[in-house]
Scaffold this active site. Structure first.
Site, PDB file in Angstrom:
ATOM      1  CG  ASP A  44      23.661  41.449  93.573  1.00  0.00           C
ATOM      2  OD1 ASP A  44      22.956  42.361  94.044  1.00  0.00           O
ATOM      3  OD2 ASP A  44      24.915  41.495  93.566  1.00  0.00           O
ATOM      4  CB  SER A  45      18.573  42.261  96.526  1.00  0.00           C
ATOM      5  OG  SER A  45      17.801  42.507  95.372  1.00  0.00           O
ATOM      6  CG  ASP A  83      22.437  43.685  90.335  1.00  0.00           C
ATOM      7  OD1 ASP A  83      23.082  44.631  89.843  1.00  0.00           O
ATOM      8  OD2 ASP A  83      21.892  43.742  91.457  1.00  0.00           O
ATOM      9  CE  LYS A 113      21.811  47.429  90.437  1.00  0.00           C
ATOM     10  NZ  LYS A 113      22.879  46.971  91.350  1.00  0.00           N
ATOM     11  CD  GLU A 115      27.089  45.935  94.044  1.00  0.00           C
ATOM     12  OE1 GLU A 115      28.052  45.861  94.823  1.00  0.00           O
ATOM     13  OE2 GLU A 115      25.979  45.409  94.292  1.00  0.00           O
ATOM     14  CD  GLU A 182      22.339  49.885  98.195  1.00  0.00           C
ATOM     15  OE1 GLU A 182      22.587  49.413  97.070  1.00  0.00           O
ATOM     16  OE2 GLU A 182      22.013  49.180  99.170  1.00  0.00           O
TER      17      GLU A 182
HETATM   18  O1  KIV Z   1      20.429  44.017  94.184  1.00  0.00           O
HETATM   19  C1  KIV Z   1      19.627  44.946  94.289  1.00  0.00           C
HETATM   20  O2  KIV Z   1      18.428  44.781  94.548  1.00  0.00           O
HETATM   21  C2  KIV Z   1      20.151  46.296  94.130  1.00  0.00           C
HETATM   22  C3  KIV Z   1      19.270  47.433  94.540  1.00  0.00           C
HETATM   23  C4  KIV Z   1      19.208  47.507  96.001  1.00  0.00           C
HETATM   24  C5  KIV Z   1      19.686  48.710  93.923  1.00  0.00           C
HETATM   25  O3  KIV Z   1      21.251  46.464  93.719  1.00  0.00           O
END
Ligand code: KIV
Length: 275
Positions: A44-45, A83, A113, A115, A182
């Site tokens: 989600d970056s 994500d 993924k 969090e 992280e």
């Molecule tokens: O969103 C993302 O790119 C991430 C990584 C930094 C692990 O969660």
């Protein structure tokens, strides 16, 4: 060779390091796959490095599905992890399963993924029960940026370090196949990696993790809005892109591009009839 969650399990057992990079589009995913990287994270970056938001909180399920589709079309033999965006799973296990299902069914992801530690274990368990592999993410969890009061290293004090180790054990117990650590002190991340049987994937967590992940725009120096300490620039692609763009502008303005070899021909007799 096709990389799956089995690749992750075997790498941990054999003590082989895992590699993961983010990608958000077809072209980059293809290049990453051709480089032999084990796994692609559609992070989600995306919200920051592709969409220009200040943090990841505005990213939607539709954004994630759209970009995951593109990545999975480009990387057929790489484990694609999508994500789960902010508020797509925090509300409870039912929403978590429905949204994880969308990322797999509509986006083509092989795993998701999310969090958080103990507080999201019911969600991890429910998603895993629906046969969707889950990668956990603890330490600095960017979706909690407002609760943390900024992007800060986690697990430094005794209580915080103990809590982080407990979180890692909890997500392992809940059925996660891997866990991202992280911004965690390197020695703590190494200890966590020893104490759990699933692979740890570090970002700002030192070389003692079982694998590493980076945001590709960071490691290629394409994104300068933030410069985390843990990023190493492996190729100065950002600079090369700027050189290429400037050279293009110069040649267009000078009239040297397009040249003869970039053009298509037409019979003179046809042209004459148009005058
Ligand atoms: O969103 C993302 O790119 C991430 C990584 C930094 C692990 O969660």
């Amino acid at each position: 060779m096709k990389h799956t969650v089995t690749t992750f399990k075997q790498a941990k057992e054999r003590g082989e390091k895992l590699t993961m990079l983010t990608a958000y589009d077809y072209t980059t995913a293809k290049l990453i796959e051709e480089s032999g990287i084990h796994s692609i994270l559609v992070g989600d970056s995306l919200g920051m490095v592709c969409l220009g938001y200040e943090n990841t909180l505005s990213v939607t399920m539709e954004d994630m599905i759209h970009h995951t589709k593109a990545v999975s079309r480009g990387a057929k033999n790489t484990l694609v992890i999508a994500d789960m965006p902010f508020m797509s799973y925090q509300t409870g296990w039912y929403d978590a399963v429905v949204n994880a299902g969308r990322l797999v069914k509509e986006g083509g992801a092989h795993a998701v993924k999310l969090e958080g530690g103990k507080e999201v274990c019911p969600q991890i368990e429910a998603i895993v029960k629906a046969s969707i592999p889950v990668c956990a993410h603890i330490g600095l969890t960017p979706q909690s940026v407002n609760a943390f009061g900024g992007f800060k290293v986690q697990g430094k004090g005794e209580e915080a370090a103990k809590k982080l180790l407990e979180e890692a054990k909890a997500v392992e117990q809940a059925g996660a196949f891997a866990v991202v650590l992280e911004c965690v002190p390197a020695k703590l991340a190494a200890l966590i990696s020893e104490k759990i049987s699933i692979p740890t994937i570090g970002i700002g967590a030192g070389a003692g993790c079982d694998g590493q992940v980076l945001v590709y725009q960071d490691m290629l120096a394409m994104y300068a809005d933030m410069a985390p300490k843990f990023v190493k620039v492996f190729a100065n692609v950002g600079e090369e892109m700027k050189k290429g763009f400037a050279a293009y502008k110069k040649e267009v303005q000078e009239g040297t591009f397009p040249a003869e070899e970039h053009t298509f021909k037409i019979e003179e007799s046809i042209l004459e009839k148009l005058y």
